[in-house]
Design an enzyme around this catalytic site. Sequence first.
Site, PDB file in Angstrom:
ATOM      1  N   LYS A  32      -8.453  13.441   4.795  1.00 16.45           N
ATOM      2  CA  LYS A  32      -8.064  12.768   4.860  1.00 16.45           C
ATOM      3  C   LYS A  32      -6.791  12.285   5.853  1.00 16.45           C
ATOM      4  O   LYS A  32      -7.141  13.936   6.645  1.00 16.45           O
ATOM      5  CB  LYS A  32      -7.015  12.928   3.307  1.00 16.45           C
ATOM      6  CG  LYS A  32      -6.564  13.666   3.047  1.00 16.45           C
ATOM      7  CD  LYS A  32      -5.865  13.415   1.203  1.00 16.45           C
ATOM      8  CE  LYS A  32      -7.001  13.295   0.785  1.00 16.45           C
ATOM      9  NZ  LYS A  32      -7.113  12.146   0.082  1.00 16.45           N
ATOM     10  N   ARG A  33      -6.223  11.896   6.172  1.00 12.44           N
ATOM     11  CA  ARG A  33      -4.879  12.178   6.966  1.00 12.44           C
ATOM     12  C   ARG A  33      -4.171  13.167   6.824  1.00 12.44           C
ATOM     13  O   ARG A  33      -4.265  13.278   5.431  1.00 12.44           O
ATOM     14  CB  ARG A  33      -4.237  10.778   7.317  1.00 12.44           C
ATOM     15  CG  ARG A  33      -5.050   9.877   7.909  1.00 12.44           C
ATOM     16  CD  ARG A  33      -5.185   9.579   9.760  1.00 12.44           C
ATOM     17  NE  ARG A  33      -4.339   9.758  10.092  1.00 12.44           N
ATOM     18  CZ  ARG A  33      -3.587   8.733  11.144  1.00 12.44           C
ATOM     19  NH1 ARG A  33      -4.307   7.678  11.516  1.00 12.44           N
ATOM     20  NH2 ARG A  33      -2.551   9.320  12.111  1.00 12.44           N
ATOM     21  N   LYS A  62     -15.338   8.013  -4.095  1.00 13.85           N
ATOM     22  CA  LYS A  62     -16.269   7.825  -3.338  1.00 13.85           C
ATOM     23  C   LYS A  62     -17.054   9.165  -3.525  1.00 13.85           C
ATOM     24  O   LYS A  62     -18.254   9.339  -4.030  1.00 13.85           O
ATOM     25  CB  LYS A  62     -16.371   7.653  -1.053  1.00 13.85           C
ATOM     26  CG  LYS A  62     -15.259   6.449  -0.666  1.00 13.85           C
ATOM     27  CD  LYS A  62     -15.570   6.267   0.752  1.00 13.85           C
ATOM     28  CE  LYS A  62     -14.698   4.903   0.875  1.00 13.85           C
ATOM     29  NZ  LYS A  62     -13.448   5.238   2.376  1.00 13.85           N
ATOM     30  N   HIS A 100       0.929  -1.374  -0.258  1.00 13.59           N
ATOM     31  CA  HIS A 100      -0.744  -0.279   0.067  1.00 13.59           C
ATOM     32  C   HIS A 100       0.521   1.471   0.151  1.00 13.59           C
ATOM     33  O   HIS A 100       0.863   1.881   0.150  1.00 13.59           O
ATOM     34  CB  HIS A 100      -1.152   0.205   1.334  1.00 13.59           C
ATOM     35  CG  HIS A 100      -2.106  -0.857   1.505  1.00 13.59           C
ATOM     36  ND1 HIS A 100      -3.434  -0.837   0.733  1.00 13.59           N
ATOM     37  CD2 HIS A 100      -2.053  -2.647   2.063  1.00 13.59           C
ATOM     38  CE1 HIS A 100      -3.818  -1.941   1.237  1.00 13.59           C
ATOM     39  NE2 HIS A 100      -3.153  -3.310   1.784  1.00 13.59           N
ATOM     40  N   THR A 160      -8.682   6.421  -1.822  1.00 16.03           N
ATOM     41  CA  THR A 160     -10.286   5.133  -1.965  1.00 16.03           C
ATOM     42  C   THR A 160     -11.360   6.589  -1.837  1.00 16.03           C
ATOM     43  O   THR A 160     -12.414   6.857  -2.484  1.00 16.03           O
ATOM     44  CB  THR A 160     -10.424   4.501  -1.035  1.00 16.03           C
ATOM     45  OG1 THR A 160      -9.810   4.915  -0.229  1.00 16.03           O
ATOM     46  CG2 THR A 160      -9.392   2.805  -1.731  1.00 16.03           C
ATOM     47  N   LYS A 173       0.528  14.440   1.301  1.00 16.59           N
ATOM     48  CA  LYS A 173      -1.209  14.508   0.846  1.00 16.59           C
ATOM     49  C   LYS A 173      -1.864  16.596   0.603  1.00 16.59           C
ATOM     50  O   LYS A 173      -2.761  16.687   0.104  1.00 16.59           O
ATOM     51  CB  LYS A 173      -2.682  14.070   1.445  1.00 16.59           C
ATOM     52  CG  LYS A 173      -1.736  12.883   1.787  1.00 16.59           C
ATOM     53  CD  LYS A 173      -3.406  11.865   2.675  1.00 16.59           C
ATOM     54  CE  LYS A 173      -3.241  10.571   3.604  1.00 16.59           C
ATOM     55  NZ  LYS A 173      -3.590   9.722   1.810  1.00 16.59           N
TER      56      LYS A 173
HETATM   57  C1  26Q Z   1       3.569   0.273  10.350  1.00 19.87           C
HETATM   58  C2  26Q Z   1       4.299   0.091  10.960  1.00 19.87           C
HETATM   59  C3  26Q Z   1       3.955   0.694  12.411  1.00 19.87           C
HETATM   60  C4  26Q Z   1       3.128   1.309  12.621  1.00 19.87           C
HETATM   61  C5  26Q Z   1       2.063   2.149  11.842  1.00 19.87           C
HETATM   62  C6  26Q Z   1       2.566   1.373  10.770  1.00 19.87           C
HETATM   63  C7  26Q Z   1       1.545   1.483   9.632  1.00 19.87           C
HETATM   64  C8  26Q Z   1      -0.307   1.638   9.680  1.00 19.87           C
HETATM   65  C9  26Q Z   1      -0.746   2.082   8.520  1.00 19.87           C
HETATM   66  C10 26Q Z   1       1.823   1.864   8.353  1.00 19.87           C
HETATM   67  C11 26Q Z   1       1.101   2.467   7.651  1.00 19.87           C
HETATM   68  C12 26Q Z   1      -0.604   2.824   7.871  1.00 19.87           C
HETATM   69  C13 26Q Z   1      -2.062   2.983   6.531  1.00 19.87           C
HETATM   70  C14 26Q Z   1      -1.562   2.852   5.536  1.00 19.87           C
HETATM   71  C15 26Q Z   1      -2.847   3.114   4.205  1.00 19.87           C
HETATM   72  O1  26Q Z   1      -3.908   3.470   4.893  1.00 19.87           O
HETATM   73  N1  26Q Z   1      -1.999   3.175   3.280  1.00 19.87           N
HETATM   74  C16 26Q Z   1      -3.142   3.773   1.910  1.00 19.87           C
HETATM   75  O2  26Q Z   1      -4.196   2.202   1.761  1.00 19.87           O
HETATM   76  C17 26Q Z   1      -4.773   3.001   1.102  1.00 19.87           C
HETATM   77  C18 26Q Z   1      -5.841   1.343   0.416  1.00 19.87           C
HETATM   78  O3  26Q Z   1      -4.636   0.941  -0.570  1.00 19.87           O
HETATM   79  C19 26Q Z   1      -4.672   4.209  -0.376  1.00 19.87           C
HETATM   80  O4  26Q Z   1      -5.484   3.871  -1.064  1.00 19.87           O
HETATM   81  C20 26Q Z   1      -3.779   4.907  -0.133  1.00 19.87           C
HETATM   82  O5  26Q Z   1      -3.415   5.982  -1.091  1.00 19.87           O
HETATM   83  C21 26Q Z   1      -2.806   5.121   0.249  1.00 19.87           C
HETATM   84  O6  26Q Z   1      -1.760   5.590   1.263  1.00 19.87           O
END
Ligand code: 26Q
Length: 805
Positions: free
Chosen positions: A542-543, A654, A363, A650, A548
């Site tokens: 979004k975050r 929407k 991702h 995503t 972003k």
């Molecule tokens: C990893 C290690 C330690 C702590 C946290 C994390 C961690 C947690 C969540 C790293 C990444 C995430 C989330 C990532 C994320 O939401 N990515 C998004 O995924 C979506 C679905 O595929 C995409 O549409 C987005 O573009 C992408 O940013």
Amino acid sequence: MLTPQPLDAQALKEALKDDVLGHLSRSLGVLAEDATANDWCRAMTLALRDRMAAIWLASEAATRETGAKRVYYLSMEFLIGRLLQDGVVNLGLMEAAERVAEDLGFDLGASLHAEPDAALGNGGLGRLAACFLESLSSLGCPAMGYGIRYEHGLFAQSIEGGRQAEAPETWLSAGNPWEFPRPALRLPVGFGGAVRETGKTAVWTPGETVEARAYDLAIVGWQGAFANALRLWEARASLSQGDGFDLEPFNAGDYLGATEPEALARTISRVLYPDDSTETGKTLRLKQEYFFTAASLADILARFTTEHGTDLSLLPRKVAIQLNDTHPAIAGPELVRLLMDAHGRSFEEAVGLAQATLNYTNHTLLPEALEAWPEALMASLLPRHMQLIERIDASHAKAHPNRKAKALDHGQVRMGELSFIMANRVNGVSALHTDLMRSTVFADLDRLHPERIVNQTNGVTPRRWIRGCNPRLAALIDGAIGPDWTGDLERLSDLESHTSDAGFLEELGRVKAANKADLAAYVAETGGPALDPSWMFDVQIKRIHEYKRQHMNILEAIALWHEMRDSPGKAWQPRVKIIAGKAAPGYFFAKDIIRLIHDAAHVINADPATRDMLQIAFLPNYNVTLAERLIPASDLSEQISTAGKEASGTGNMKFALNGALTIGTLDGANVEIRERVRPENFFLFGMTAEEAEARRTKAGHAKAAIAADPRLARAIASIRDGVFSPGEKTRYAGVVENLTAHDYFLVCSDFSDYWRAQREVDAAFAETATWRQMAGLNIARSGWFSSDRTIRGYMADIWRAESVL
Ligand code: 26Q
């Protein structure tokens, strides 16, 4: 077959009413005259849960009978939000629920909104997992989601003095009426200890063991045709530790010490890590990852042997496991360990079976987000796994002598490489992202395994993201083309002919206006600023992250404010910039952006010279529920990430499906949205991923861009000079330094073109009829972005799984 005989509307209502009243009295012990919105919510939840349980058990029986392949989706995050409205929609009970509420005299809307929003995820990755579960059920694919039952989900955000404050989230504080606890299922999960090798076998004796306890939620698909379960694990002290209660210290008066084992064990499922893109390397995070992965694999193998016996060579034919990012990557070594140490397979056989069963979704390509754990930490927490990782990496190196990418590198275990090596298929989440995976982070592994990487562009479920959140639009579409689009979203293309019908466009305009009025009322009720529904609603939700580029959005607002003050007589298009999102608590730059948005809003919103044309509104505590209110009420969707950085997005899908037009870069799935809605219905700006990559290496690109654009220069100067932070000129010194010195995310370089595109938006919005037609075409041409399409792709190209419907 699985669906009960359809009842007529009256019978449906009476049955639901009986069940709601029955649960109110028998399950909750509440008199109807005393019931609060919360009580009605719980009674309805239990009435729906009964129906879902029946569908789920019938689905389970059908799966067993056919011996169908099962799909397991392992994810650290499931951002499910509220489930009641979604359940009502999917069971076709909306009308019945409205009539029940009318009969019993309670407010259905208030009851649906009394449910807590389950925020067991950070953002896109977690929400995608939730959409996928719903689509898996809608398509009749036998599946189970596995995750963690976090006691506290993503923190609640409030704003204090313009700054983000975090408070723990408490979705479970009143219990969870949806879940089915499985108290009989208690799986041990070990950590630490030592490995003793005796000839061919190894015995791992963990130094610490906790127990995983299961809680199931039924996820019912469209029209109640099928249901799957989401199984969430809770960490508890094991039975051998007196079930978490130590009598000896208790008797000695040490009451805290008596409960210490329980407190320690529970820590593992206590809270969701709030980072969504920066790897923090916390030991507890690795424990969480192994905890839920080990419990899930043990559960999967137990179910496999019950159904298919002990011949594990059948595993890849009957089981497909999807790793949602690298967070469950330890599944590779864990499955090899189980096959070798518990089932007596050779290393080669075990690796072969694991590779044929596991798949991995990537991702992100952001280097700071790629998971890597120090070997020493891995070895101390999971000694047997560390041995196996070394062996897996060495045998891969031996098979591919000219390999460069390694799972073990500079004393780190690189989870992306490990996942790739252990997977049958590796997928990206949009066409551009998959191409970039092939050419950048996984270039070497792609060369060695050219068939392994495939693309599956993300999608969203139309049940929640149109029918549920935008009933007015759903009714309009039903009236125009019938209701079948809900289960077959590409049918939205039938709307295309209606987009030249003035009457239809008029109706579409009324739907949007009503949704905007609803949002304005909600924001006012909750103490937010006044929003004028006649203005353009320009929305970025979004975050908060540098890539972003919320700060580019705010720079544009500041530049526009200057321009409006310079030319007050011009016919400006009134617009409100609505922004919402959470910053990771340790991500200080993102927190500065939130503060800057508030400071700019404070000055700009109060300016009598511009306040009738430009407003900025930051809405606190963005979550799934707020998205469901905002997206149907949006005119303009901001998808403005630096090209090459947003894997897919995503939210962008929407918005398009709800008739908002996009202003965006050629990034992630924006590229595919623009292709489908056609370029004339999409406001494109900015560099391509390739151009961005090249620009970044050009010395002085930020300074050059600022020098070339007086509007940008003036906007940055006003921040630097304390216009928005009077009395504390240096407040944004860091932000200004970031923009003017390196500007890694190319805000300055893309600014002029962003400005240009925004003025095109202004002009287009003023042409109401054309704008509506463009909105209609966005809806009609976005049906491909259903997560049903995505899941069909995974079933065909990755899992080789079939529907049992
Ligand atoms: C990893 C290690 C330690 C702590 C946290 C994390 C961690 C947690 C969540 C790293 C990444 C995430 C989330 C990532 C994320 O939401 N990515 C998004 O995924 C979506 C679905 O595929 C995409 O549409 C987005 O573009 C992408 O940013």
